[in-house]
Write a protein that holds these residues in place. Structure first.
Motif, PDB file in Angstrom:
ATOM      1  N   GLU A  36      26.913  32.066  11.477  1.00 17.13           N
ATOM      2  CA  GLU A  36      28.185  32.494  10.901  1.00 17.13           C
ATOM      3  C   GLU A  36      27.983  33.572   9.851  1.00 17.13           C
ATOM      4  OE1 GLU A  36      30.429  29.178   9.526  1.00 17.13           O
ATOM      5  OE2 GLU A  36      30.628  28.285  11.524  1.00 17.13           O
ATOM      6  N   TYR A  37      26.906  33.450   9.057  1.00 19.32           N
ATOM      7  CA  TYR A  37      26.670  34.464   8.026  1.00 19.32           C
ATOM      8  C   TYR A  37      26.431  35.824   8.660  1.00 19.32           C
ATOM      9  CZ  TYR A  37      24.808  36.992   4.059  1.00 19.32           C
ATOM     10  OH  TYR A  37      24.622  37.939   3.086  1.00 19.32           O
ATOM     11  N   VAL A  38      25.578  35.889   9.689  1.00 21.83           N
ATOM     12  CA  VAL A  38      25.282  37.174  10.326  1.00 21.83           C
ATOM     13  C   VAL A  38      26.525  37.733  11.006  1.00 21.83           C
ATOM     14  CG1 VAL A  38      23.918  38.331  12.108  1.00 21.83           C
ATOM     15  CG2 VAL A  38      22.834  36.647  10.602  1.00 21.83           C
ATOM     16  N   GLU A  39      27.317  36.876  11.624  1.00 21.40           N
ATOM     17  CA  GLU A  39      28.563  37.342  12.244  1.00 21.40           C
ATOM     18  C   GLU A  39      29.470  37.987  11.198  1.00 21.40           C
ATOM     19  OE1 GLU A  39      32.450  35.460  14.529  1.00 21.40           O
ATOM     20  OE2 GLU A  39      30.466  34.569  14.885  1.00 21.40           O
ATOM     21  N   LEU A  40      29.614  37.345  10.049  1.00 24.27           N
ATOM     22  CA  LEU A  40      30.429  37.908   8.972  1.00 24.27           C
ATOM     23  C   LEU A  40      29.817  39.203   8.449  1.00 24.27           C
ATOM     24  CD1 LEU A  40      32.876  37.491   7.110  1.00 24.27           C
ATOM     25  CD2 LEU A  40      31.375  36.197   5.565  1.00 24.27           C
ATOM     26  N   TRP A  41      28.498  39.245   8.335  1.00 27.38           N
ATOM     27  CA  TRP A  41      27.813  40.457   7.866  1.00 27.38           C
ATOM     28  C   TRP A  41      28.070  41.621   8.821  1.00 27.38           C
ATOM     29  CZ3 TRP A  41      24.314  44.005   9.545  1.00 27.38           C
ATOM     30  CH2 TRP A  41      23.678  44.790   8.583  1.00 27.38           C
ATOM     31  N   ILE A  42      27.984  41.380  10.123  1.00 27.92           N
ATOM     32  CA  ILE A  42      28.231  42.440  11.113  1.00 27.92           C
ATOM     33  C   ILE A  42      29.657  42.960  10.979  1.00 27.92           C
ATOM     34  CG2 ILE A  42      28.419  42.948  13.580  1.00 27.92           C
ATOM     35  CD1 ILE A  42      26.147  40.935  14.047  1.00 27.92           C
ATOM     36  N   LYS A  43      30.616  42.062  10.784  1.00 29.23           N
ATOM     37  CA  LYS A  43      32.017  42.473  10.644  1.00 29.23           C
ATOM     38  C   LYS A  43      32.220  43.328   9.397  1.00 29.23           C
ATOM     39  CE  LYS A  43      34.015  38.424  12.981  1.00 29.23           C
ATOM     40  NZ  LYS A  43      34.797  37.159  12.790  1.00 29.23           N
ATOM     41  N   ARG A  44      31.547  42.977   8.301  1.00 35.69           N
ATOM     42  CA  ARG A  44      31.762  43.665   7.033  1.00 35.69           C
ATOM     43  C   ARG A  44      30.927  44.926   6.882  1.00 35.69           C
ATOM     44  NH1 ARG A  44      31.947  38.736   2.517  1.00 35.69           N
ATOM     45  NH2 ARG A  44      34.007  37.910   3.112  1.00 35.69           N
ATOM     46  N   GLN A  45      29.721  44.917   7.442  1.00 37.81           N
ATOM     47  CA  GLN A  45      28.777  45.997   7.162  1.00 37.81           C
ATOM     48  C   GLN A  45      28.673  47.028   8.274  1.00 37.81           C
ATOM     49  OE1 GLN A  45      27.343  46.225   4.188  1.00 37.81           O
ATOM     50  NE2 GLN A  45      28.226  44.283   3.521  1.00 37.81           N
ATOM     51  N   THR A  46      29.240  46.746   9.447  1.00 36.52           N
ATOM     52  CA  THR A  46      29.123  47.684  10.562  1.00 36.52           C
ATOM     53  C   THR A  46      30.481  47.852  11.238  1.00 36.52           C
ATOM     54  OG1 THR A  46      28.716  46.185  12.436  1.00 36.52           O
ATOM     55  CG2 THR A  46      26.856  46.635  10.980  1.00 36.52           C
ATOM     56  N   ASN A  47      30.543  48.859  12.082  1.00 40.51           N
ATOM     57  CA  ASN A  47      31.733  49.068  12.904  1.00 40.51           C
ATOM     58  C   ASN A  47      31.417  48.804  14.373  1.00 40.51           C
ATOM     59  OD1 ASN A  47      33.450  49.963  10.758  1.00 40.51           O
ATOM     60  ND2 ASN A  47      32.345  51.928  10.781  1.00 40.51           N
ATOM     61  N   THR A 333      20.109  41.925   8.939  1.00 41.55           N
ATOM     62  CA  THR A 333      20.758  42.030   7.630  1.00 41.55           C
ATOM     63  C   THR A 333      19.866  42.607   6.540  1.00 41.55           C
ATOM     64  OG1 THR A 333      20.074  39.799   6.983  1.00 41.55           O
ATOM     65  CG2 THR A 333      22.163  40.009   8.180  1.00 41.55           C
ATOM     66  N   GLY A 334      18.550  42.536   6.738  1.00 41.15           N
ATOM     67  CA  GLY A 334      17.622  42.942   5.681  1.00 41.15           C
ATOM     68  C   GLY A 334      17.488  41.902   4.594  1.00 41.15           C
ATOM     69  N   GLN A 335      18.039  40.713   4.804  1.00 40.84           N
ATOM     70  CA  GLN A 335      18.033  39.672   3.788  1.00 40.84           C
ATOM     71  C   GLN A 335      17.128  38.512   4.190  1.00 40.84           C
ATOM     72  OE1 GLN A 335      22.709  40.178   3.491  1.00 40.84           O
ATOM     73  NE2 GLN A 335      22.008  38.845   1.845  1.00 40.84           N
ATOM     74  N   GLU A 336      16.806  37.684   3.190  1.00 45.61           N
ATOM     75  CA  GLU A 336      16.013  36.475   3.403  1.00 45.61           C
ATOM     76  C   GLU A 336      16.944  35.303   3.683  1.00 45.61           C
ATOM     77  OE1 GLU A 336      12.680  35.656   2.920  1.00 45.61           O
ATOM     78  OE2 GLU A 336      11.775  37.385   1.940  1.00 45.61           O
TER      79      GLU A 336
END
Length: 344
Positions: A36-47, A333-336
């Protein structure tokens, strides 16, 4: 030489799980799973709607994998890996041929040495390999040789094939230090296990690493090569750029196992069965071969589970999905990512 841990915004800099674009500024993400975190990250950080779709597809295949027996689950596990990799390539704007980039064949009796895997020049795996800086030249390996080079399955491998030499040696506190009164820094870690505190372990260090003899009471290892690090807020951007490039080279020799407590290892190099490949590309290729057997020759796959290596294969099928997805989530994401509620 006296040293001090380098810091960014008063936070010590440790080796990062991400290789491509590690974000050393961000705190770790504490989640039970990364989906869920990566899904939200993709929505917010990419198009990228494609990346989002592929990540969601990967999640669906991951859930299906958990419900299937070991003779069927490699098929859905592989398509989980395939779609997660597509998501990464879409986010990095990498053009790719929509083919697997890997193939395999069998010879002789059901043995891991008789399952051959070829890394092809084009396709999803080829682009993942290029993205990670690996050569793409049509290499062919046996299943046994590839699985030997995975840190998270190495203990099971050694219990199955005890005569093969150890490849991964545990280290603690992998971080970066700056030489006092100089504008240079380097990677270092410590060997803390009493079993490995000996000259034999030091002799297995890759050529890029050495023991720090300036601290004889501890078994400190360090990277021979230094990189420039200049204190001061005005130098932060240049420091981060140099650290990222240096860190990528460090991660060639330093590997991790994701778990409730992350485990780090250096990998022995310099002999025939050591392969200089990332766990992502190795895991992708191995699961592809098992998926081929599951689709086209399930009877042969079943025979593998009647052999000496039954437990090793079972451990790989059980562990690979979690290891692969957490690792590629870090790269996306580049995150841990860490499991919440656990302290060292």
């Amino acid at each position: 030489m006296p040293t001090k841990k380098i810091t960014i915004d008063s936070k010590s800099v440790f080796v990062h799980k991400a290789i491509l674009k590690p974000d050393f500024n961000k705190k770790s993400v504490l989640v039970d799973n990364p989906w869920e975190y990566v899904e939200l990250w993709i929505k917010r950080q990419t198009n990228s709607n494609n990346a989002l779709f592929y990540w969601q597809q990967a999640h669906g295949f991951y859930q299906a994998t958990k419900q299937l027996p070991k003779t069927s689950s490699p098929l859905t596990a592989y398509y989980c890996f395939l779609n997660a990799t597509k998501a990464l390539l879409e986010i990095r704007n990498i053009n790719y041929m929509d083919r697997h980039g890997v193939t395999g064949n069998s010879t002789g009796i059901a043995s891991l040495s008789n399952e051959n895997i070829k890394f092809q020049a084009n396709g999803i795996l080829a682009e993942l390999s290029r993205l990670l800086g690996e050569p793409v030249n049509g290499e062919i390996f046996t299943f046994k040789k590839l699985i030997y080079n995975l840190s998270y399955i190495h203990r099971a491998y050694k219990l199955t094939y005890s005569s093969d030499p150890e490849l991964f040696y545990p280290i603690s506190d992998p971080h970066f230090v700056k030489i006092q009164n100089q504008n240079y820094a380097y990677f270092q870690a410590e060997i803390t296990s009493e079993f490995y505190k000996n000259k034999n372990t030091i002799n297995k260090l890759p050529s890029t690493l050495e023991r720090d003899l300036g601290n004889p009471d501890k078994w400190i290892i360090r990277k021979k090569k230094r990189f420039k690090w200049v204190n001061g807020a005005a130098n932060k951007a240049n420091n981060l750029s140099r650290l990222t490039n240096y860190h990528k080279a460090v991660r060639t020799d330093i590997h991790f196992i994701y778990g409730s407590i992350d485990l780090w290892y250096f990998k022995r190099t310099g002999f025939g069965n050591a392969i200089n490949k990332n766990s992502l590309t190795i895991t992708f290729a191995l699961m592809h071969r098992l998926s081929e057997l599951s689709r086209y020759n399930p009877v042969r796959l079943k025979k593998h589970f009647d052999c000496q290596h039954n437990w090793l294969l079972s451990e790989f099928i059980n562990l690979a999905p979690t290891q692969f997805i957490y690792t590629i989530a870090c790269e996306i994401t580049g995150q841990e990512f860490k499991i919440p509620g656990v302290r060292k």
